[in-house]
Structures are given as C-alpha cells and as structure tokens.
Design an enzyme around this catalytic site. Structure first.
Site, PDB file in Angstrom:
ATOM      1  CG  ASP A  30      -4.136  -0.588   4.431  1.00  0.00           C
ATOM      2  OD1 ASP A  30      -4.350  -0.809   5.570  1.00  0.00           O
ATOM      3  OD2 ASP A  30      -4.723  -0.798   3.572  1.00  0.00           O
ATOM      4  CE  LYS A 142      -7.438  -1.497   5.691  1.00  0.00           C
ATOM      5  NZ  LYS A 142      -7.318  -1.790   4.401  1.00  0.00           N
ATOM      6  CB  CYS A 175      -7.535   0.856   2.039  1.00  0.00           C
ATOM      7  SG  CYS A 175      -7.176  -0.843   1.276  1.00  0.00           S
TER       8      CYS A 175
END
Length: 247
Positions: A30, A142, A175
C-alpha cells in the site's frame, strides 16, 4: 528453486533467517498516494504521513538490491471499484471503517486532476513516484487489509517458487500485519523490515503500535530485521544470470 544453496543469512530477531534470493519476493504494501502522499486520503483526514514518507527511500534501496539478485517485487494496492461494489455491502465493517476517511469521494488531487479516494485507476491509488513499479514487477489489487484475501497473490507466489517474503510498506499494524499473518498461515517464511514499515496509529505513544506489531511478529509470526542487515547479506549473494543483473 527449492535448493537453499544460494541462501544468505540475514541478521534478524529472534535469530538469523536464511534468505534464498531465487525463492524470495519483496512485498510492498500500500505505498500509494492515498496513504503516503501530501493531499492523499491520510493527509486530508489529518493522519500524519511523515512516518510513511520516511520509509520510501529505504524501500527503494531494498527494491533495487532485491531486483539485482533476481528477487521479484510485488506491489499490493488497496483499491476499490468506483461504485465501491467490492468494498462490501453498505453495512459491511470494511465499508464502515473506511467511511470516515472518505472512501469513494471525488476530490482535487495535487496534480490538478480529479481523483477519487481509494478508487482504482486514479491518482489516489498510484504507487508513489519514487517506488513506481518497473517492468517485471507484479501489482496486485486488494479489497481488504490482507493481500491474500480474495486475490491471486498466493497462486502467483507459488507459481514463481517463492517460499520467503520480505515485508515493507504501510501500515505496519493493519495491512502489513494482516498480510503477514495470512502468509504465515500459508507456510511462507516472513521477514519484516522495521525501517521499511510505518504506522500512524499510536505513533505518539511511548510504545507505538508499530513496535507492538514488531514484537508479536518476531515472537510468533516471523522475523524482524532492518534494511541494512538485508542489504549487507545480499551483497554476498551471487548475481543471477542474466535477467535482473545489476546495472
């Protein structure tokens, strides 16, 4: 690829971990504008991004060193369809927890174009420029915190003979840790780089969520090192032939 003959030992906690470049991938979680860039989702919500910005350069150095010895780079991106249809039903916790951050809202980006928070195909979900994926890198979208949930990440890694994952990116306790735990359940060896991960939650506390994640990971889910330990070990690794050779 199952052979560990080309493995190098990386100094880590709780002890050294053997890393075979031919069976190892670097996971970048991310590192996209909404989390890491001024004017992105976190910044607009008043969430400090200085810690995430500080890991960009260490991650870049790790990626360069990893590519030079043939390690694939895998970029995970948290992103949804414009109608948020893959974020869950309106009452899904995943939707509820993202609503205060403005998920799906249109906004003006620092580049002057219209963006949409956490929506695929926009400035918001592009990987930050210094880490822009190169040809041969994998990019996996995702829709939940874990990169394994509802994606083909596991199949891609297994097809490439990958058994060890090096974790970088943000945020450490959400995450990154979610993906690392899922990797542990799938029997990957997981090495998290402490100076290549960051977490704004609890960053003002005397002991941060970032540190809590490192402690639980090194105790029960994997190994923790800093990037200098990895880079030192990789200097001893033979260069692959011929793809991925240093340039």
């Amino acid at each position: 690829m199952g052979e560990m003959s080309s493995a190098v030992d990386v100094e880590a906690r709780p002890g050294p971990i053997a890393v075979d470049p031919g069976a190892t991938a670097i996971i970048v979680v991310d590192m996209q504008n909404d989390f890491a860039a001024p004017g992105g989702m976190f910044d607009r919500a008043g969430i400090p991004i200085d810690g995430i910005q500080a890991i960009v350069e260490p991650i870049r150095l790790v990626l360069d060193a990893g590519r030079a010895v043939g390690m694939p780079a895998v970029f995970l991106k948290m992103e949804f369809a414009a109608d948020l249809s893959d974020a869950g039903l309106p009452d899904a916790p995943n939707r509820i927890k993202h609503q205060p951050l403005g998920v799906g809202e249109r906004m003006q980006t620092p580049t002057g174009v219209t963006g949409q928070i956490l929506v695929e195909g926009t400035w918001n979900t592009e990987i930050v420029a210094p880490l822009a994926p190169k040809p041969g890198d994998l990019v996996v979208s995702k829709h939940r915190y874990s990169g394994f949930y509802g994606t083909d990440l596991d199949g891609l890694l297994r097809a490439a003979g990958i058994r060890t994952l090096i974790f970088t990116g943000a945020t450490t306790s959400v995450c990154v840790e979610s993906t690392l735990r899922d990797a542990f359940y799938r029997d990957y060896h997981c090495l998290l780089l402490s100076d290549c991960t960051a977490e704004p939650i609890g960053s003002q506390l005397s002991r941060s969520n970032h540190e809590a994640s490192l402690l639980v990971i090194e105790t029960l889910f994997g190994w923790v090192a800093d990037s200098s330990s990895l880079l030192t070990a990789l200097r001893a690794a033979p260069a692959p032939d011929p793809v991925g050779a240093p340039h």
